[in-house]
Design a protein around this motif. Structure first.
Motif, PDB file in Angstrom:
ATOM      1  N   THR A   1       0.825  -1.208   0.000  1.00 22.44           N
ATOM      2  CA  THR A   1       0.000   0.000   0.000  1.00 22.44           C
ATOM      3  C   THR A   1       0.860   1.259   0.000  1.00 22.44           C
ATOM      4  OG1 THR A   1      -1.734  -1.179   1.200  1.00 22.44           O
ATOM      5  CG2 THR A   1      -1.830   1.221   1.234  1.00 22.44           C
ATOM      6  N   ALA A   2       1.968   1.219   0.734  1.00 21.83           N
ATOM      7  CA  ALA A   2       2.843   2.388   0.803  1.00 21.83           C
ATOM      8  C   ALA A   2       3.457   2.702  -0.561  1.00 21.83           C
ATOM      9  CB  ALA A   2       3.941   2.148   1.832  1.00 21.83           C
ATOM     10  N   TYR A   3       3.903   1.682  -1.275  1.00 23.66           N
ATOM     11  CA  TYR A   3       4.489   1.919  -2.600  1.00 23.66           C
ATOM     12  C   TYR A   3       3.437   2.409  -3.590  1.00 23.66           C
ATOM     13  CZ  TYR A   3       9.055  -0.074  -1.490  1.00 23.66           C
ATOM     14  OH  TYR A   3      10.305  -0.290  -0.960  1.00 23.66           O
ATOM     15  N   ILE A   4       2.246   1.831  -3.523  1.00 19.41           N
ATOM     16  CA  ILE A   4       1.185   2.274  -4.432  1.00 19.41           C
ATOM     17  C   ILE A   4       0.738   3.687  -4.078  1.00 19.41           C
ATOM     18  CG2 ILE A   4      -1.170   1.813  -5.208  1.00 19.41           C
ATOM     19  CD1 ILE A   4      -0.643  -1.141  -4.796  1.00 19.41           C
TER      20      ILE A   4
ATOM     21  N   ALA B   1       4.789  -8.010  -8.500  1.00 16.92           N
ATOM     22  CA  ALA B   1       5.698  -8.277  -7.378  1.00 16.92           C
ATOM     23  C   ALA B   1       5.017  -9.116  -6.304  1.00 16.92           C
ATOM     24  CB  ALA B   1       6.187  -6.959  -6.788  1.00 16.92           C
ATOM     25  N   THR B   2       3.768  -8.800  -6.005  1.00 16.04           N
ATOM     26  CA  THR B   2       3.037  -9.558  -4.990  1.00 16.04           C
ATOM     27  C   THR B   2       2.790 -10.992  -5.447  1.00 16.04           C
ATOM     28  OG1 THR B   2       1.949  -7.531  -4.245  1.00 16.04           O
ATOM     29  CG2 THR B   2       0.948  -9.619  -3.601  1.00 16.04           C
ATOM     30  N   ILE B   3       2.413 -11.159  -6.709  1.00 14.57           N
ATOM     31  CA  ILE B   3       2.170 -12.508  -7.239  1.00 14.57           C
ATOM     32  C   ILE B   3       3.449 -13.340  -7.189  1.00 14.57           C
ATOM     33  CG2 ILE B   3       1.571 -13.809  -9.317  1.00 14.57           C
ATOM     34  CD1 ILE B   3      -0.252 -11.461 -10.081  1.00 14.57           C
TER      35      ILE B   3
ATOM     36  N   VAL C   1      11.574  -2.054  -7.554  1.00  8.44           N
ATOM     37  CA  VAL C   1      12.139  -2.231  -8.897  1.00  8.44           C
ATOM     38  C   VAL C   1      11.048  -2.169  -9.959  1.00  8.44           C
ATOM     39  CG1 VAL C   1      13.344  -3.843 -10.411  1.00  8.44           C
ATOM     40  CG2 VAL C   1      14.114  -3.538  -8.056  1.00  8.44           C
ATOM     41  N   LEU C   2       9.967  -2.919  -9.747  1.00 10.84           N
ATOM     42  CA  LEU C   2       8.912  -2.986 -10.759  1.00 10.84           C
ATOM     43  C   LEU C   2       8.036  -1.734 -10.770  1.00 10.84           C
ATOM     44  CD1 LEU C   2       7.800  -6.726 -10.363  1.00 10.84           C
ATOM     45  CD2 LEU C   2       9.321  -5.743 -12.077  1.00 10.84           C
ATOM     46  N   VAL C   3       7.769  -1.175  -9.591  1.00  8.79           N
ATOM     47  CA  VAL C   3       6.865  -0.022  -9.521  1.00  8.79           C
ATOM     48  C   VAL C   3       7.540   1.249 -10.017  1.00  8.79           C
ATOM     49  CG1 VAL C   3       5.534   1.455  -7.967  1.00  8.79           C
ATOM     50  CG2 VAL C   3       5.483  -1.021  -7.678  1.00  8.79           C
ATOM     51  N   TYR C   4       8.786   1.483  -9.575  1.00  7.87           N
ATOM     52  CA  TYR C   4       9.452   2.747  -9.882  1.00  7.87           C
ATOM     53  C   TYR C   4      10.535   2.602 -10.953  1.00  7.87           C
ATOM     54  CZ  TYR C   4       7.098   4.360  -5.666  1.00  7.87           C
ATOM     55  OH  TYR C   4       6.148   4.683  -4.738  1.00  7.87           O
ATOM     56  N   SER C   5      11.413   1.612 -10.816  1.00  6.90           N
ATOM     57  CA  SER C   5      12.512   1.490 -11.779  1.00  6.90           C
ATOM     58  C   SER C   5      11.996   1.170 -13.182  1.00  6.90           C
ATOM     59  CB  SER C   5      13.501   0.416 -11.320  1.00  6.90           C
ATOM     60  OG  SER C   5      14.062   0.761 -10.064  1.00  6.90           O
ATOM     61  N   PHE C   6      11.093   0.197 -13.275  1.00  7.27           N
ATOM     62  CA  PHE C   6      10.516  -0.162 -14.575  1.00  7.27           C
ATOM     63  C   PHE C   6       9.251   0.636 -14.893  1.00  7.27           C
ATOM     64  CE2 PHE C   6      13.139  -3.821 -13.606  1.00  7.27           C
ATOM     65  CZ  PHE C   6      13.683  -4.158 -14.837  1.00  7.27           C
ATOM     66  N   GLN C   7       8.829   1.480 -13.939  1.00  7.29           N
ATOM     67  CA  GLN C   7       7.681   2.370 -14.120  1.00  7.29           C
ATOM     68  C   GLN C   7       6.422   1.615 -14.562  1.00  7.29           C
ATOM     69  OE1 GLN C   7       8.891   5.510 -16.785  1.00  7.29           O
ATOM     70  NE2 GLN C   7      10.300   6.424 -15.297  1.00  7.29           N
TER      71      GLN C   7
END
Length: 610
Positions: free
Chosen positions: A150-153, A337-339, A322-328
């Protein structure tokens, strides 16, 4: 030794020299479980020690096949009447410390029963601590992982955060509805099978069929891994339920969002539907992971699931940024990432379980689908009743306005979070009681029940005191709004005073699950939920938010009362609590150390071959 030959315990056994070397080779034709071998070895050593004329024979070693179940029950040499019996390991190469291994025929259906105290249960307090502490940490990991997600989202924006929140709520409701019953049933069924396996009892129905090794080569895999139909059944059901959940969530994402009040024109609609569809792909891993955790709890092992779940969630710590911000990838990256972490957890749990039990079923007819489906259907209704009552309480709080709803949410989250301690204690008690109840060890079930209830009451009172003193400051961690904090402080009594009630309610659930009293647990919860829901429908309109909290307190109080009353039913599974169960010990012959009543015990038929 003459007495042993007369009783035909070891016919054909050749005399050994002073070093214990056997002159003739003997061969295993059929191998029983290790607990039988251990009891047999104990009986022989005790018989030899009573014959002073043959002191040299005391050094003879009868090898014992080591297995997983043996190591779980006994961790080393054991001693009876001052005589130490060393547990030896059978090596498959046919030798042991320079001694030729005796090879004999064993018939699993006929064996010597040693003293009933061979398998000593551990201290109740120590066992509860060993089981409960990892369970508490394990239950806290998943909420922390969701908070991290939740924090990253939340860093992506309010629309993304709201979209993920709605989707996660739908996923959790569906998962809890079907997964919790499977978890509870698996723990009880596996604990029962393990107990019956260790004690060598004959098992029918959903029990264990003893493996026949006759005319087969004995391998380390055969010796160490348990073959329990309850394990295979739970895993197959978990895979099926997980697949059904995944298909339903993936194809019905739009329908579920409509039910949650997210229209097509809402900016949350597309990201919510995308996030829910992706998270649906992880449903099989989630269900299988919970089923395996239930199996390990049946093994009285909560450390292994903690390690696997911890490593799986640790992978999400690295994948999310990595997936949320680095790969946008945004919300999509968070879901991926959760899966990934869910499937890593499932793989680690299955890999660990594969070392201790046979995962694939030996025979289709050995599976226990009937017992699982019957009990699961009952607990499904029970879980649905809980969800309806809690959801109704939240709905009635929302009608009191945004400030009241925010205050209610803070109180509810703290209320549920501190209940994890009692819930972990209940899960530990369930595993211990299921194990002892399957062996008809009613005195130990009594001891566990009384100790757990006293411990739960103490924990509830302690939590009530801590929360009453610190809840005002604790609420400031969630919000700085003065209006919300003022309403929150009025809920201190609800959160703190209800803790002893919550603790006992959760523990009673664990006790009834331990004796497989699923029908009463389900029916009583449905009645309790119906009465509490009626109260929640009308009380908030008169008393406001206090009516909502009163309704939830009534719900937990009725749960506790229903659990307490069941213990005093003389016709229920707790009948032995109303009676004094004598502790009977079998009488043994002074020379051969076998039971005096030959017609009540079957003895081993041991044949020697050249």
């Amino acid at each position: 030794m003459k007495a042993i030959h007369q009783r035909r315990l070891l016919p054909g056994l050749e005399t050994s020299d002073h070093n214990g070397r056997v002159n003739k080779k003997m061969r295993y034709s059929s191998l029983p479980s290790s607990s039988i071998m251990k009891e047999y070895c104990l009986s022989i050593d005790l018989a030899k020690s009573s014959l002073s004329a043959v002191n040299a024979c005391r050094k003879r070693i009868v090898p014992v096949v080591k297995s997983q179940s043996c190591s779980d029950c006994d961790t080393g040499p054991y001693e009876v009447n001052g005589i130490s019996t060393q547990k030896n390991e059978y090596h498959l190469d046919g030798t042991e410390d320079g001694i030729e291994v005796i090879r004999v025929f064993f018939f699993p259906s006929k064996f010597v029963r040693g003293p009933a105290s061979v398998l000593h249960p551990g201290n109740v307090r120590n066992e509860l601590i060993i089981l409960a502490l990892p369970a508490i940490i394990g239950q806290a990991i998943d909420p922390l992982a969701q908070l991290m997600e939740t924090a990253y989202i939340g860093g992506l924006g309010p629309v993304e955060l709201a979209s993920a929140g709605v989707s996660v709520s739908i996923f959790n409701i569906i998962s809890k509805l079907f997964n919790v019953p499977l978890l509870s049933i698996t723990t009880s069924f596996v604990a029962e099978d393990i107990s019956k396996y260790v004690t060598g009892q004959s098992i029918s129905g959903r029990g264990l069929q003893e493996e026949n090794f006759k005319d087969k080569q004995v391998t380390s895999e055969m010796v160490e891994r348990l073959r329990l139909p309850s394990v295979s059944t739970a895993l197959l059901l978990a895979a099926a339920i997980g697949t059904i959940e995944a298909v339903a969530l993936f194809l019905g994402a739009g329908l579920f969002l409509n039910m949650m009040g997210v229209p097509l024109a809402s900016p949350m609609r597309y990201p919510s539907e995308l996030f829910l569809s992706l998270r649906a792909l992880g449903a099989p891993a989630v269900v299988v992971s919970l089923a395996v955790q239930g199996v390990f709890r049946g093994f009285k092992d909560t450390k292994t699931p903690l390690l696997c779940v911890g490593l799986g969630n640790l992978s999400a710590v690295f994948l999310l940024p990595v997936l949320v911000y680095s790969f946008q990838l945004g919300v999509t990256g968070a879901a991926i990432a959760t899966i990934a972490s869910q499937y890593i957890t499932a793989f680690l749990l299955l890999w660990s379980l594969g070392k201790r039990a046979v995962i694939l079923p030996p025979k289709i007819e050995d599976l226990q689908f009937g017992g699982y489906i019957k009990s699961g259907g009952l607990l499904l209704g029970r879980t649905l009743s809980v969800l309806v009552t809690m959801t109704l309480g939240t709905s009635m709080a929302a009608r009191q306005g945004p400030l009241a709803m925010a205050a209610h949410q803070i109180c509810l989250q703290v209320w549920l979070a501190v209940s994890l301690l009692s819930d972990a204690l209940a899960l530990s008690a369930q595993a211990l009681i299921a194990s002892s109840f399957a062996k008809c060890d009613y005195n130990r079930v009594k001891e566990i029940t009384h100790y757990v209830l006293k411990t739960g009451l103490f924990i509830g009172i302690a939590l009530a005191g801590v929360l009453f003193a610190s809840f005002g400051n604790l609420a400031e961690l969630f919000t700085k709004d003065a209006g919300v904090l003022q309403i929150v402080r009025t809920g201190v009594l609800f959160v703190s005073a209800s803790q002893p009630i919550n603790a006992l309610a959760f523990i009673f659930d664990g006790l009834h699950y331990g004796v497989s009293d699923f029908s009463y647990s389900a029916c009583s919860m449905m009645m309790v939920g119906a009465l509490s829901s009626l109260f929640l429908l009308y009380a908030p309109s008169i008393f406001g938010l206090a009516g909502v909290w009163s309704g939830l307190t009534l719900f937990m109080s009725l749960r506790m009362a229903a659990g307490f009353l069941r213990l005093y039913w003389k016709t229920g599974p707790w009948w032995f609590l109303q009676q004094e169960i004598p502790k009977s010990e079998p009488q043994y012959d002074s020379v051969t150390m076998v039971p005096a009543e030959d017609d009540e015990v079957e003895y081993a038929n041991v044949l020697a071959v050249d």
